[in-house]
Motif scaffolding. Sequence first.
Motif, short mmCIF file in Angstrom:
data_model
loop_
_atom_site.label_atom_id
_atom_site.label_comp_id
_atom_site.label_asym_id
_atom_site.label_seq_id
_atom_site.Cartn_x
_atom_site.Cartn_y
_atom_site.Cartn_z
N PHE A 1 40.18 42.02 42.35
CA PHE A 1 39.65 42.90 40.67
C PHE A 1 40.03 44.33 40.93
O PHE A 1 39.19 45.12 40.08
CB PHE A 1 38.75 43.15 40.58
CG PHE A 1 37.84 41.93 40.68
CD1 PHE A 1 38.34 40.38 39.82
CD2 PHE A 1 37.15 40.82 41.90
CE1 PHE A 1 37.30 39.14 40.25
CE2 PHE A 1 36.41 39.08 42.28
CZ PHE A 1 37.17 38.61 41.23
N SER A 2 41.37 45.12 41.37
CA SER A 2 41.85 45.70 41.14
C SER A 2 43.46 46.05 40.89
O SER A 2 43.40 44.86 40.75
CB SER A 2 41.69 47.19 42.25
OG SER A 2 42.45 46.41 43.18
N ALA B 1 43.18 38.51 41.25
CA ALA B 1 42.84 40.55 40.82
C ALA B 1 41.44 40.34 39.78
O ALA B 1 41.46 40.71 39.34
CB ALA B 1 43.80 41.24 40.13
N GLY B 2 41.51 38.81 38.81
CA GLY B 2 40.24 38.93 37.67
C GLY B 2 41.27 38.98 36.20
O GLY B 2 41.98 39.16 36.58
N LEU C 1 40.88 41.93 34.29
CA LEU C 1 39.55 42.91 33.72
C LEU C 1 40.76 43.68 32.46
O LEU C 1 41.26 44.81 33.26
CB LEU C 1 39.12 43.52 35.02
CG LEU C 1 37.76 42.52 35.81
CD1 LEU C 1 37.47 43.87 36.56
CD2 LEU C 1 36.70 42.46 34.55
N THR D 1 43.03 44.24 35.06
CA THR D 1 44.49 43.82 35.45
C THR D 1 44.87 43.13 34.62
O THR D 1 45.77 42.19 34.88
CB THR D 1 42.83 43.02 36.87
OG1 THR D 1 42.02 42.26 35.80
CG2 THR D 1 42.51 43.61 37.73
#
Length: 266
Positions: A131-132, A212-213, A215, A219
Amino acid sequence: MSTARRRPPALLVVLGVIGATLFVLPLIGLLGVTPWSRLGELATDDVVLDALRLSLITSLAAAALATLLGVPLAWVLSRLTFPGRGLLRAIVTLPMVLPPVVGGAALLFALGRRGVIGEPIAEATGLVLPFSTWGVIIANTFVAMPFLVITVEGALSSIDQRREHAAAVLGASPLTVFRRVTLPMIAPSLRAGVVLAWARALGEFGATVTFAGNLQGRTQTLPLAVFVSLESDRDAAIAISLLMVVLSIGVLTALRGRWWTTGAQR
């Protein structure tokens, strides 16, 4: 006789046209449903611009990281003989056939906050990859680097090594031989491998969303933005898809004309 040689085989031409149609038809379909009157508005939306910026940053970073690590790995696989080399080659190329979601899950189990390696790293440094933006780069590199490795390894295996041996006899160190002799000899293949890695990273979806999702601004790359938009705004999804097509075709066409044609002429 000369005329017969110039006449292309009809069967090959027909099959070639059918093969080309398979790639052209989806593009025609995309162009046919594009909301041209709203295209400028859709393409400059904050979500699209954030996703475009992030896609360019992460795909270029992944291509650079894949080059930094993949070229030495390709050299090891090509030039060194050691137990398990075949198994290592299979593992390296596994992301090419592995479902991207499975690759993303494997990265999560290894490098996640509670992962085998990720947990000690997080405790020691505070660095959390999932998630980055760095998580996106790692996921992209994981799926893209095999394309560079197999391209460069093939080039290393096929070049004439007598020039390398001559340079070594003249006193050049192994690293100097690699930098001054080997790399120039494989330059066209290396460039092609970098382009393939970048293109694969730009279009990556499954491993990225799993590891990483999704977002916005952190991301959410262009493929992820397309996926989200398909559920809420079809026109936005079409505009983003067209943007990716134009970007990819433009870059690949430019690089092919500059690098691959030049390499073939040499």
